[in-house]
Design an enzyme around this catalytic site. Structure first.
Site, PDB file in Angstrom:
ATOM      1  N   ASP A   5       1.042  -1.349  -0.098  1.00 54.35           N
ATOM      2  CA  ASP A   5       0.243  -0.085  -0.117  1.00 54.35           C
ATOM      3  C   ASP A   5       0.650   1.497  -0.041  1.00 54.35           C
ATOM      4  O   ASP A   5       2.095   1.375   0.223  1.00 54.35           O
ATOM      5  CB  ASP A   5      -0.785   0.070   1.155  1.00 54.35           C
ATOM      6  CG  ASP A   5      -2.507   0.601   1.050  1.00 54.35           C
ATOM      7  OD1 ASP A   5      -2.627   1.519   0.612  1.00 54.35           O
ATOM      8  OD2 ASP A   5      -3.284  -0.372   0.784  1.00 54.35           O
ATOM      9  N   HIS A  52     -12.244  -0.058  -8.912  1.00 54.61           N
ATOM     10  CA  HIS A  52     -13.399   0.503  -9.248  1.00 54.61           C
ATOM     11  C   HIS A  52     -13.449   1.817  -8.310  1.00 54.61           C
ATOM     12  O   HIS A  52     -14.349   3.053  -8.729  1.00 54.61           O
ATOM     13  CB  HIS A  52     -14.664  -0.160  -8.539  1.00 54.61           C
ATOM     14  CG  HIS A  52     -14.239  -0.154  -6.580  1.00 54.61           C
ATOM     15  ND1 HIS A  52     -13.795  -0.705  -5.937  1.00 54.61           N
ATOM     16  CD2 HIS A  52     -15.297   0.782  -5.998  1.00 54.61           C
ATOM     17  CE1 HIS A  52     -13.467  -0.067  -4.635  1.00 54.61           C
ATOM     18  NE2 HIS A  52     -14.566   0.762  -5.072  1.00 54.61           N
TER      19      HIS A  52
HETATM   20  C1  LIG Z   1     -11.120   1.161  -0.571  1.00 55.08           C
HETATM   21  S1  LIG Z   1      -9.375   0.532   0.224  1.00 55.08           S
HETATM   22  C2  LIG Z   1      -9.470  -1.368   0.239  1.00 55.08           C
HETATM   23  C3  LIG Z   1      -8.255  -1.676   1.027  1.00 55.08           C
HETATM   24  C4  LIG Z   1      -8.679  -2.887   0.713  1.00 55.08           C
HETATM   25  N1  LIG Z   1      -7.856  -3.444  -0.567  1.00 55.08           N
HETATM   26  C5  LIG Z   1      -9.674  -4.407   0.975  1.00 55.08           C
HETATM   27  O1  LIG Z   1     -10.401  -4.642   0.755  1.00 55.08           O
HETATM   28  O2  LIG Z   1      -9.982  -3.580   2.148  1.00 55.08           O
HETATM   29  C6  LIG Z   1      -8.187   1.009  -1.383  1.00 55.08           C
HETATM   30  C7  LIG Z   1      -7.093   1.448  -1.208  1.00 55.08           C
HETATM   31  O3  LIG Z   1      -6.277   1.791  -2.157  1.00 55.08           O
HETATM   32  C8  LIG Z   1      -5.079   2.778  -1.552  1.00 55.08           C
HETATM   33  N2  LIG Z   1      -4.863   3.200  -2.400  1.00 55.08           N
HETATM   34  C9  LIG Z   1      -4.741   5.043  -2.512  1.00 55.08           C
HETATM   35  N3  LIG Z   1      -4.050   4.782  -3.925  1.00 55.08           N
HETATM   36  C10 LIG Z   1      -2.790   4.284  -3.569  1.00 55.08           C
HETATM   37  C11 LIG Z   1      -1.792   4.458  -4.938  1.00 55.08           C
HETATM   38  N4  LIG Z   1      -1.699   5.491  -5.373  1.00 55.08           N
HETATM   39  N5  LIG Z   1      -0.957   3.383  -4.794  1.00 55.08           N
HETATM   40  C12 LIG Z   1      -1.646   2.134  -3.795  1.00 55.08           C
HETATM   41  N6  LIG Z   1      -2.046   2.237  -3.475  1.00 55.08           N
HETATM   42  C13 LIG Z   1      -3.294   3.558  -3.252  1.00 55.08           C
HETATM   43  C14 LIG Z   1      -5.629   3.172  -0.197  1.00 55.08           C
HETATM   44  O4  LIG Z   1      -4.430   3.260   0.447  1.00 55.08           O
HETATM   45  C15 LIG Z   1      -6.152   2.070   0.494  1.00 55.08           C
HETATM   46  O5  LIG Z   1      -6.070   1.164   1.312  1.00 55.08           O
END
Ligand SMILES: C[S@@+](CC[C@H](N)C(=O)[O-])C[C@H]1O[C@@H](n2cnc3c(N)ncnc32)[C@H](O)[C@@H]1O
Length: 130
Positions: free
Chosen positions: A63, A109
């Site tokens: 992450d 999404h």
């Molecule tokens: C809706 S959460 C989903 C978390 C996890 N996969 C779950 O099912 O609970 C979206 C995730 O995308 C990560 N994220 C956002 N921008 C990102 C980036 N540029 N690179 C990597 N991860 C990112 C956020 O930190 C967050 O943990």
């Protein structure tokens, strides 16, 4: 939202994990088995490990740096041998190469198609055919 997520079954309950991921693979402790990209709190990986305690292979939580830093305080990851890697899927090529599974949950999404193409193109060089 967290309550709703907690209510859902884990993908290991309905996806044929042993048949499609574990079987036919020459797994060892060094195999990179599963990279959870944008894993958030990492609950999915912890649950996966609980469901398949006998599996060989490494599990990786990825992450953004700030998220990984916060997760690093949670000792359950080290206890379960889950490696943590900081990764920004817009700015970097996937640093963990040749894993058997790259997994996104509740991630793609969130973004428009053009951004999703960037995310997937940054993953592609890490994947080996087959
Ligand atoms: C809706 S959460 C989903 C978390 C996890 N996969 C779950 O099912 O609970 C979206 C995730 O995308 C990560 N994220 C956002 N921008 C990102 C980036 N540029 N690179 C990597 N991860 C990112 C956020 O930190 C967050 O943990």
């Amino acid at each position: 939202m967290e309550g709703q997520w907690a209510d859902r079954s884990h993908w290991g309950d309905w996806f044929p994990v042993r048949e499609r991921i574990l079987q036919d693979a020459e797994l060892s402790d060094d195999t990179l088995l599963l990279v959870d990209i944008s894993a958030g709190k990492g609950h999915d990986l912890l649950e996966f490990k609980e469901m398949f305690p006998d599996l060989l292979g490494r599990l990786v939580l990825e992450d953004l740096g700030s998220v990984v830093k916060a997760m690093g305080r949670d000792e359950r990851f080290a206890e379960n041998g889950i490696q943590m890697v900081s990764f920004d899927f817009f700015k970097e090529i996937q640093p963990v190469k040749d894993a058997r599974v790259y997994y996104f949950k509740f991630v793609l999404h969130d973004w428009p198609d053009e951004e999703v193409k960037v995310i997937l193109n940054n993953l592609k060089p890490a994947m080996k055919p087959g």
